[in-house]
Design an enzyme around this catalytic site. Structure first.
Site, short mmCIF file in Angstrom:
data_model
loop_
_atom_site.label_atom_id
_atom_site.label_comp_id
_atom_site.label_asym_id
_atom_site.label_seq_id
_atom_site.Cartn_x
_atom_site.Cartn_y
_atom_site.Cartn_z
N TYR A 137 -42.05 17.99 -12.76
CA TYR A 137 -43.26 18.41 -13.46
C TYR A 137 -44.32 17.32 -13.48
O TYR A 137 -45.50 17.62 -13.55
CB TYR A 137 -42.94 18.79 -14.91
CG TYR A 137 -42.44 20.19 -15.09
CD1 TYR A 137 -41.16 20.55 -14.69
CD2 TYR A 137 -43.24 21.16 -15.68
CE1 TYR A 137 -40.70 21.83 -14.88
CE2 TYR A 137 -42.79 22.45 -15.86
CZ TYR A 137 -41.52 22.78 -15.46
OH TYR A 137 -41.06 24.06 -15.64
N LYS A 187 -27.78 18.76 -10.29
CA LYS A 187 -27.54 19.18 -8.90
C LYS A 187 -27.13 17.93 -8.13
O LYS A 187 -27.76 17.53 -7.14
CB LYS A 187 -28.82 19.84 -8.34
CG LYS A 187 -28.69 20.47 -6.97
CD LYS A 187 -27.92 21.77 -6.94
CE LYS A 187 -27.78 22.26 -5.51
NZ LYS A 187 -26.90 23.44 -5.39
N ASP A 219 -26.49 25.70 -9.99
CA ASP A 219 -26.33 27.06 -9.43
C ASP A 219 -25.13 27.77 -10.04
O ASP A 219 -25.22 28.89 -10.56
CB ASP A 219 -26.27 27.03 -7.89
CG ASP A 219 -25.32 25.99 -7.32
OD1 ASP A 219 -24.75 25.19 -8.09
OD2 ASP A 219 -25.15 25.96 -6.08
N ASP A 243 -36.06 24.72 -17.86
CA ASP A 243 -37.04 25.81 -17.88
C ASP A 243 -36.39 27.10 -17.40
O ASP A 243 -36.49 28.15 -18.04
CB ASP A 243 -38.23 25.44 -16.98
CG ASP A 243 -39.25 26.55 -16.89
OD1 ASP A 243 -39.59 27.11 -17.95
OD2 ASP A 243 -39.71 26.87 -15.78
N ASP A 247 -35.04 30.70 -19.79
CA ASP A 247 -35.42 32.11 -19.60
C ASP A 247 -34.19 32.97 -19.37
O ASP A 247 -34.11 34.11 -19.84
CB ASP A 247 -36.40 32.27 -18.42
CG ASP A 247 -37.87 32.16 -18.85
OD1 ASP A 247 -38.15 31.34 -19.74
OD2 ASP A 247 -38.72 32.88 -18.29
C1 IPM Z 1 -42.27 26.91 -20.55
C2 IPM Z 1 -43.29 27.27 -19.51
C3 IPM Z 1 -44.01 26.03 -19.04
C4 IPM Z 1 -42.99 25.13 -18.37
C5 IPM Z 1 -45.20 26.26 -18.08
C6 IPM Z 1 -46.19 27.24 -18.64
C7 IPM Z 1 -45.90 24.98 -17.76
O1 IPM Z 1 -42.71 27.97 -18.46
O2 IPM Z 1 -42.65 26.29 -21.57
O3 IPM Z 1 -41.10 27.27 -20.38
O4 IPM Z 1 -42.64 25.34 -17.20
O5 IPM Z 1 -42.53 24.20 -19.04
MN MN Z 2 -40.65 28.55 -18.87
#
Ligand code: IPM
Ligand code: MN
Ligand code: NAD
Length: 352
Positions: A137, A187, A219, A243, A247
């Protein structure tokens, strides 16, 4: 009682919808408990680009530097695909505030079992501890070059040992406190930065002899989180993997809209950035149907971490859980409640 401070950066898409919900809940807490809160607001993301040409304007940074904790909605949207990116504002903010740790708890709440795709969702609960200011990042250089077929793009995934050490140490502290094993995700079979990560975990481990450690490749870890989520009670991992896996955790618990997070540095009692895990959800923005729970739980985390107000934080968390248990659901949870009606239901629970 001393006045508490809060800076709200609502951002884009459903960001303003869910932060308004959080402010309604805060307002109720303030009335009931007699605490005094001063709320300021500022621009970030696409909204800031439209107003000032940049996603993190100096005015916003000046507000941030006053030192209050920040409640963030979300940034981004298809209308800002060219030119400066809204997401850069959020990344710059995390870097400016030096928030190297991102805590992302996930849990299948009572009443949400049918929303989870898992066959055995009962008791699924964990914490992803994501490194937040390093890795791909922020690594330099990041460049584009060449032309046509020869065009190229470069990102740099770099970690210093101290960056790994402090987040891993935090992971051990949480694992120790929760009496759970620490799952470190990397990884290391491919990436040099992951080999340094793994070495560092092995070093820090000596200071926590009571905490079992499991190293997992990202993975296989992603696969196993779906099949055996109980193996992932406390996870520590680098920025990009965290990240993605957070999700995935949103999918496990029934909706990404249910997850809140805390981006912090150091100790409780300090400021931080409190943000839902989800994004600006352009597909549902403006319809008043966004799930406010991620923002409400982020507010609760802010109250606990920055204000050290366990009573208010606990009240919000309990009210959210009771609301979900009572069957109030926005469309992402298979229901037909609006952001407003779900927020009202949470407030009703608070007033019970
Ligand atoms: C998160 C988001 C951010 C990230 C993006 C919007 C920069 O996906 O907070 O999970 O990747 O950290
Ligand atoms: Mn995210
Ligand atoms: P997203 O998280 O915005 O949405 C993914 C899916 O989840 C969508 O179908 C959306 O409707 C749903 N969803 C998310 N939050 C919800 C909620 N509270 N209630 C109901 N449904 C919800 O991810 P995306 O679509 O990939 O990204 C959209 C934009 O958001 C992009 O510009 C991305 O960069 C940005 N983003 C920002 C943040 C942040 O500000 N912290 C986090 C993630 C993505």
């Amino acid at each position: 009682m001393a006045t508490r401070h809060l800076l709200v950066l609502a951002g884009d898409g459903i960001g303003p919808e869910v932060t308004s919900a959080a402010l309604r809940v805060l307002d109720n807490i303030v009335r009931r408990s007699g605490i005094t809160v001063e709320v300021a607001s500022g621009l970030i993301g696409g909204a800031a680009i439209d107003a000032t040409g940049t996603p993190l304007p100096d005015e916003t940074l000046a507000q941030v530097h006053k030192g209050s904790p920040v409640l963030l909605g979300a940034v981004g949207g298809p209308q800002w695909a060219d030119g400066p990116r809204p997401e850069a504002g959020l990344l710059d903010l995390r870097r400016h505030m030096a928030l190297w740790a991102n805590l992302r708890p996930f849990e299948v709440f009572a009443g949400m079992q049918d929303q989870s795709p898992l066959k055995r969702p009962h008791g699924v609960k964990g914490l992803i501890i994501r490194e937040l200011t390093g890795g791909a990042y922020f690594g330099e250089p990041r460049e584009r070059g060449g032309e046509g077929d020869q065009g190229w793009a470069l990102d740099t995934m770099i970690y210093h040992r101290y960056e790994i050490e402090r987040i891993v140490r935090l992971g051990f502290h949480y694992a120790e406190r929760m009496k759970a094993p620490l799952t470190s995700v990397d990884k290391a079979n491919v990436l040099e930065s992951s080999r340094l990560w793994r070495e560092t975990v092995e070093r820090v481990k000596r200071d926590f002899p009571m905490v079992p450690v499991v190293h997992r490749l990202v993975d296989a870890a992603a696969m196993d989180m779906v099949v055996h989520p109980e193996h992932f009670q406390v996870v520590v991992t680098e920025n990009l993997f965290g990240d993605i896996l957070s999700d995935l955790a949103g999918g496990l618990v029934g909706s990404l809209g249910l997850l809140g997070s805390s981006s912090v540095a150091g100790q409780p009692g300090t400021r931080g950035l409190f943000e839902p895990v989800h994004g600006s959800a352009p597909d549902i923005a403006g319809q008043g149907i966004a799930n406010p729970v991620g923002a409400l739980l982020s507010l609760a985390s802010l109250m606990r971490w920055s204000w050290q107000d366990d009573a208010s934080a606990g009240a919000v968390e309990t009210a959210v859980k009771e609301t979900l248990r009572s069957g109030v659901r926005t469309p992402d949870l298979g229901g037909s409640d609006s952001t407003a009606s779900m927020t009202e239901a949470v407030i009703k629970q608070l007033n019970r």
